[in-house]
Enzyme design. Structure first.
Site, short mmCIF file in Angstrom:
data_model
loop_
_atom_site.label_atom_id
_atom_site.label_comp_id
_atom_site.label_asym_id
_atom_site.label_seq_id
_atom_site.Cartn_x
_atom_site.Cartn_y
_atom_site.Cartn_z
N CYS A 150 -1.93 -1.79 -31.51
CA CYS A 150 -2.28 -0.69 -32.01
C CYS A 150 -3.24 -0.93 -33.33
O CYS A 150 -3.97 0.17 -33.52
CB CYS A 150 -0.96 0.26 -32.07
SG CYS A 150 -0.34 0.76 -30.62
N TYR A 167 -9.79 4.72 -5.73
CA TYR A 167 -10.18 4.11 -6.79
C TYR A 167 -11.39 3.16 -6.53
O TYR A 167 -12.42 3.16 -7.63
CB TYR A 167 -8.83 2.95 -7.22
CG TYR A 167 -9.42 2.06 -8.27
CD1 TYR A 167 -9.52 2.43 -9.55
CD2 TYR A 167 -9.72 0.84 -7.92
CE1 TYR A 167 -9.97 1.66 -10.63
CE2 TYR A 167 -10.01 -0.12 -8.85
CZ TYR A 167 -10.28 0.34 -10.25
OH TYR A 167 -10.67 -0.64 -11.16
N TYR A 219 -2.08 -10.59 -0.46
CA TYR A 219 -2.39 -9.16 0.09
C TYR A 219 -3.44 -9.40 1.01
O TYR A 219 -4.58 -8.84 0.81
CB TYR A 219 -2.58 -8.24 -1.28
CG TYR A 219 -1.34 -8.08 -1.97
CD1 TYR A 219 -0.45 -6.97 -1.49
CD2 TYR A 219 -1.36 -8.70 -3.12
CE1 TYR A 219 0.60 -6.58 -2.51
CE2 TYR A 219 -0.08 -8.53 -4.13
CZ TYR A 219 0.67 -7.77 -3.66
OH TYR A 219 1.81 -7.05 -4.28
N ASP A 249 -7.05 3.40 -12.59
CA ASP A 249 -6.10 2.24 -12.09
C ASP A 249 -4.94 2.35 -12.83
O ASP A 249 -4.72 3.18 -13.87
CB ASP A 249 -6.98 0.84 -12.16
CG ASP A 249 -7.33 0.53 -13.57
OD1 ASP A 249 -7.20 1.22 -14.56
OD2 ASP A 249 -7.95 -0.71 -13.75
N GLU A 297 -13.91 -5.79 -7.17
CA GLU A 297 -12.93 -4.75 -7.33
C GLU A 297 -11.81 -4.92 -6.32
O GLU A 297 -10.48 -4.70 -6.44
CB GLU A 297 -13.47 -3.18 -7.22
CG GLU A 297 -14.08 -2.70 -8.40
CD GLU A 297 -13.40 -2.61 -9.68
OE1 GLU A 297 -12.15 -2.41 -9.61
OE2 GLU A 297 -13.99 -2.72 -10.78
#
Length: 274
Positions: free
Chosen positions: A203, A126, A88, A144, A43
């Site tokens: 869809c 989260y 990050y 998320d 995660e």
């Protein structure tokens, strides 16, 4: 009104058939829960990163450091080097801080509740919800970007992001029950990643299209509504390349906070819009 029980049943049945095979996941019906360490690690890696990009890093990390206590013993510089390329870098610092707290303060065992997980360094709402649901089968509301997009389409939410986040989180909570909460969280993730995609949603292949207000209107791709982001500023500065007679290049350690925090890099001036 979106039919909650029918959607849950249909999506879980689809997940039982179509669940993605991921190295940190136990397949539905396996009868055992995944290792909380592997769930937490995946995660953290997947924040702001795609599954294909994160997977090789996950495999390398778990081969080198198979337990959270192994990871906790890694020197900072070694961890940062292994993380290079995932971006990050504050996540890497938080990863190590969290591992050390779990190893030293919890005997190498992750807390099994959202509240306990939230108390760990670098673990936000989260990640705590995801680990609680997936690793411990707690009825946690795991929201998320994928889940926000699915909810915005199911309910045709007109409020643009990010203002819609509280509403979308509340809508998602209405689907969380004590029945298979970990599988439900992962089923929503898989639906958003493979069917209810940001662009060109499939869809016609959606197992729960019968409950989608946006799909019924033929405009699913227009949701979630978003406010146009402001243009990012351009900043300029000077980078120096300093070499000695042997051709070695001088590097500096960046501050812990800010761009590429704690990483080695070339010395620079400050950066400004001037």
């Amino acid at each position: 009104m979106t039919p909650v029980p029918e959607i849950r049943a249909a999506l879980l049945a689809w997940y039982d058939r179509q669940a993605r095979t991921l190295p940190w996941r136990m397949p539905p019906g396996a009868g055992t829960r995944p290792d909380p360490y592997r769930v937490w690690l995946s995660e953290v890696m997947l924040q702001q990163t795609t599954v294909p990009h994160a997977t090789p890093y996950f495999l390398e990390f778990t081969a080198r450091w198979p337990t959270v206590s192994d990871l906790a013993a890694v020197p900072d510089a070694e961890l940062m080097a292994a993380w290079a390329g995932l971006g990050y870098y504050a996540r890497a610092r938080n990863l190590l801080a969290c591992a050390r707290v779990v190893a030293a303060g919890h005997g190498g065992v992750f807390p099994d509740t959202e509240a306990g997980l939230r108390a760990l360094p670098g673990v936000g709402p989260y990640t705590a919800a995801a680990v609680a649901a997936i690793a411990f089968d707690r009825p946690a509301n795991v929201v998320d970007g994928n889940v926000e997009r699915v909810m915005a389409r199911w309910f045709a939410v007109e409020t643009p992001l990010p203002a819609a986040k509280p509403e979308l989180t509340a809508l998602a909570a209405g689907f969380v029950t004590d029945d298979r909460p970990g599988d439900w969280a992962q089923a929503l993730m898989d639906l958003g990643a493979t069917i209810c995609r940001p662009k060109s949603p499939a869809c016609e292949a959606c197992p729960v299209s019968f409950g989608c207000a946006a799909g019924a209107g033929g405009d699913a791709a227009t949701y979630p509504c978003k406010v146009r982001k402001a243009d990012r500023p351009r900043r300029r500065g000077v980078v120096w390349v300093l070499r000695d007679a042997d051709g070695r290049v001088a590097l500096v350690r960046r501050p812990d906070r800010g761009l590429l925090g704690s990483m080695l890099g070339l010395p620079t001036s400050d950066w400004s819009e001037a």
